[in-house]
Design a protein around this motif. Structure first.
Motif, short mmCIF file in Angstrom:
data_model
loop_
_atom_site.label_atom_id
_atom_site.label_comp_id
_atom_site.label_asym_id
_atom_site.label_seq_id
_atom_site.Cartn_x
_atom_site.Cartn_y
_atom_site.Cartn_z
N GLU A 85 0.81 -1.22 0.00
CA GLU A 85 0.00 0.00 0.00
C GLU A 85 0.84 1.26 0.00
OE1 GLU A 85 -2.70 -0.12 3.24
OE2 GLU A 85 -3.87 -1.81 2.44
N LEU A 86 2.10 1.17 0.49
CA LEU A 86 2.93 2.36 0.59
C LEU A 86 4.37 2.02 0.24
CD1 LEU A 86 3.27 5.36 1.55
CD2 LEU A 86 3.74 4.44 3.83
N PHE A 87 4.99 2.90 -0.52
CA PHE A 87 6.40 2.76 -0.86
C PHE A 87 7.10 4.08 -0.59
CE2 PHE A 87 9.72 3.54 -4.13
CZ PHE A 87 10.65 2.61 -3.69
N GLU A 88 8.23 4.04 0.16
CA GLU A 88 9.01 5.24 0.45
C GLU A 88 10.47 4.98 0.10
OE1 GLU A 88 6.58 7.45 4.04
OE2 GLU A 88 8.27 6.16 4.55
N PHE A 89 11.11 6.00 -0.46
CA PHE A 89 12.48 5.82 -0.92
C PHE A 89 13.18 7.17 -0.96
CE2 PHE A 89 15.32 5.41 -4.80
CZ PHE A 89 16.35 4.77 -4.11
N GLU A 90 14.35 7.27 -0.30
CA GLU A 90 15.14 8.50 -0.33
C GLU A 90 16.25 8.35 -1.37
OE1 GLU A 90 16.51 9.39 3.58
OE2 GLU A 90 14.51 9.55 4.43
N TYR A 91 16.46 9.41 -2.13
CA TYR A 91 17.43 9.31 -3.22
C TYR A 91 18.07 10.66 -3.50
CZ TYR A 91 13.73 11.43 -6.06
OH TYR A 91 12.78 12.29 -6.55
N PRO A 92 19.30 10.66 -4.05
CA PRO A 92 19.96 11.91 -4.43
C PRO A 92 19.53 12.35 -5.82
CG PRO A 92 21.45 10.09 -4.76
CD PRO A 92 20.19 9.50 -4.20
N CYS A 93 19.53 13.65 -6.07
CA CYS A 93 19.12 14.17 -7.36
C CYS A 93 19.99 15.38 -7.69
CB CYS A 93 17.64 14.56 -7.36
SG CYS A 93 17.08 15.29 -8.91
N HIS A 94 20.65 15.36 -8.82
CA HIS A 94 21.50 16.48 -9.25
C HIS A 94 20.63 17.52 -9.93
CE1 HIS A 94 25.45 14.81 -8.30
NE2 HIS A 94 24.95 13.64 -8.65
N SER A 95 20.52 18.70 -9.32
CA SER A 95 19.83 19.83 -9.93
C SER A 95 20.89 20.74 -10.54
CB SER A 95 19.02 20.59 -8.87
OG SER A 95 17.98 19.76 -8.40
N PRO A 96 20.47 21.67 -11.42
CA PRO A 96 21.46 22.56 -12.03
C PRO A 96 22.26 23.36 -11.02
CG PRO A 96 19.35 22.69 -13.16
CD PRO A 96 19.12 21.89 -11.93
N ASP A 97 21.67 23.67 -9.89
CA ASP A 97 22.35 24.55 -8.93
C ASP A 97 23.10 23.79 -7.85
OD1 ASP A 97 19.98 23.59 -7.98
OD2 ASP A 97 19.41 25.41 -6.91
N LYS A 98 22.61 22.61 -7.43
CA LYS A 98 23.27 21.91 -6.33
C LYS A 98 22.80 20.47 -6.25
CE LYS A 98 19.87 23.13 -2.77
NZ LYS A 98 19.68 23.64 -1.41
N GLN A 99 23.50 19.71 -5.43
CA GLN A 99 23.10 18.34 -5.10
C GLN A 99 21.92 18.41 -4.15
OE1 GLN A 99 24.59 15.00 -5.71
NE2 GLN A 99 22.69 14.36 -4.80
N ARG A 100 20.87 17.69 -4.46
CA ARG A 100 19.69 17.71 -3.61
C ARG A 100 19.28 16.28 -3.28
NH1 ARG A 100 15.67 21.57 -6.99
NH2 ARG A 100 14.48 21.65 -5.06
N TRP A 101 18.48 16.16 -2.25
CA TRP A 101 17.94 14.86 -1.83
C TRP A 101 16.42 14.94 -1.79
CZ3 TRP A 101 20.45 10.27 -0.75
CH2 TRP A 101 21.83 10.32 -0.75
#
Length: 361
Positions: A85-101
Motif C-alpha cells: 500500500e505504501l512505498f518510500e524511498f530516499e534518493y539523491p538528485c542532481h539539480s542545475p544549482d546543487k546536489q539535492r535529496w
C-alpha cells in the motif's frame, strides 16, 4: 458570501504545494501533475520529462539505468500490482544549482471500484544537510573522546603521581599549608580525571553501545544492588522494588542507568536513612519506570537543568560528583527511544521516571 465545498478547493490547494505531486492510474499512466512537478521537470531539463499527462511514469522510470531509478521502479511496480500500500524511498538528485535529496512516497487509493496511485517527491535536502553537519559534529566528538582518553588523562595522572611523590619524600619539610595545598591539587586533578572519564562514557553511548536484545530489568536491578551492597549497608538504606518488565535494549547501558539513579538517591538522602522505591507502570505501548527517594529533593526550577552535562546544584564540599551522571542517564534513555524526567516531591524527595518501549505489543 460564496462558500465552496472543501472538496472543490483541493485541486487549487494541491497546485500551491511545494511538493512534486502526481496521480497515476492502475497502469502507471499519469492522470494529473501539480505545478511543482511540472516546473521541476522544466528546471532540470529532463530528456524524457515525466510530467506530461498521458505519459506512463512507470515505463519512464524503468528506462533509466541508475540504481536509484531501478529501486523506484520496483517499489512503484509493487504499488501498482497491489502488493503493497505504501512505498518510500530516499534518493539523491542532481539539480542545475546543487546536489539535492528527495523522498519519494507512493501510495494507492481507490475511488469506487477504480484504483489509483498518488506519487509525491519531497525535497529533504535541508534535512540531509543537517544530518551531515550532525555527523561531522559527532565525528569531532569522537576525536575529542580519543584525545581525552590519551592526551588529557595521562598528564593528569602524571601531575597526581608527582604531587603524591613530593608529599611522601618531603613530608618532614612541609608545613601544614604546603600539605594542604598539595591535597587540594591532588583532589582537583582526580576530580578532573573523573570528569574526563565520565565525558568519555557519555560520548560513547551511541558509538560503542551494544546491539539491543531482550533484557530482564529485574536481573539488571539485582546486579546493581549487588554492586552497591557495601554502600547500601553503610547507609542502612531501605530499597524496595515492584516487579519489573523485560524490555528490548542494551543490558550494559540499562544497568548503568539504574546504578546512576540509585547512587543519586543514596547520595542525596540528606541526614536521614535513605529510602528508595522502584516501580513500573504500563502506559499503552511503553513502560514507565520510576525511582523515588525521600532525600533532599530538587526545586522545580532546576528539574530540567539537572540533565545537562556538568550541571551541579551543590558544591563539591557538600556532595561529590562530576555533573555527568544524570546527563548520561538521559542519553541512554534517548538511545532506547524513551524520555526521562524528574518530579520533585513538595514534601521532600524526588521521583526520577523514564520510559522504555514495550516489547509485548
Amino acid at each position: 458570501m460564496d462558500f465552496r465545498e472543501p472538496e472543490a478547493l483541493v485541486p487549487a490547494a494541491v497546485e500551491t504545494l511545494p511538493i512534486n505531486f502526481a496521480i497515476l492510474d492502475s497502469d502507471g499512466t499519469i492522470l494529473y501533475t501539480n505545478r511543482a512537478w511540472r516546473e521541476f521537470g522544466r528546471a532540470n531539463d529532463i530528456d524524457l520529462r515525466p510530467d506530461t499527462i498521458g505519459t506512463n511514469y512507470l515505463e519512464i522510470t524503468k528506462q533509466a539505468e541508475t540504481e536509484t531509478a531501478q529501486t523506484a521502479a520496483t517499489g512503484l511496480s509493487e504499488i501498482l500490482a497491489g502488493e503493497r500500500e505504501l512505498f518510500e524511498f530516499e534518493y539523491p538528485c542532481h539539480s542545475p544549482d546543487k546536489q539535492r535529496w528527495f523522498l519519494m512516497r507512493a501510495a494507492q487509493f481507490t475511488d469506487g471500484d477504480r484504483r489509483y496511485v498518488a506519487v509525491a517527491h519531497f525535497d529533504i535536502t535541508d534535512r540531509y544537510e543537517y544530518q551531515r553537519q550532525l555527523e561531522e559534529s559527532n565525528e569531532r566528538l569522537r576525536q575529542f573522546a580519543h584525545a581525552a582518553s590519551h592526551d588529557l588523562q595521562e598528564p593528569l595522572r602524571m601531575v597526581t603521581n608527582y604531587l603524591q611523590l613530593l608529599e611522601r619524600r618531603y613530608s618532614d619539610e612541609l608545613d601544614e599549608d604546603a600539605e594542604e595545598f598539595i591535597e587540594f591539587a591532588v583532589d582537583g586533578a582526580e576530580r578532573m580525571e573523573a570528569m574526563i572519564e565520565g565525558l568519555l562514557v557519555y560520548s560513547r553511548v551511541e558509538t560503542q553501545g551494544k546491539s539491543f536484545d531482550s533484557v530482564d530489568l529485574e536481573a539488571v536491578l539485582d546486579d546493581v544492588l549487588t554492586d552497591l551492597g557495601v554502600r547500601i549497608d553503610e547507609t542502612d538504606a531501605e530499597i524496595t522494588a515492584e516487579p519489573l518488565p523485560t524490555v528490548n535494549g542494551d543490558a550494559s547501558q540499562l544497568r548503568q542507568l539504574f546504578q546512576n539513579l540509585l547512587e543519586n538517591a543514596l547520595q542525596y538522602s540528606g541526614e536521614q536513612t535513605p529510602r528508595v522505591s522502584i516501580s513500573a507502570t504500563r502506559d499503552e505501548d511503553e513502560w514507565i519506570i520510576s525511582v523515588s527517594d525521600e532525600g533532599i529533593g530538587i526545586d522545580q526550577e532546576h528539574a530540567d537543568r539537572v540533565f545537562d552535562v556538568f550541571q551541579r546544584l551543590h558544591t563539591h564540599e557538600e556532595y561529590d560528583g562530576t555533573g555527568i551522571g544524570l546527563a548520561l542517564c538521559e542519553r541512554i534513555v534517548e538511545r532506547h527511544g524513551g524520555e526521562i524526567w524528574v518530579a520533585p516531591d513538595p514534601g521532600g524527595g524526588s521521583t526520577f521516571s523514564f520510559t522504555l518501549p514495550r516489547t509485548d505489543t
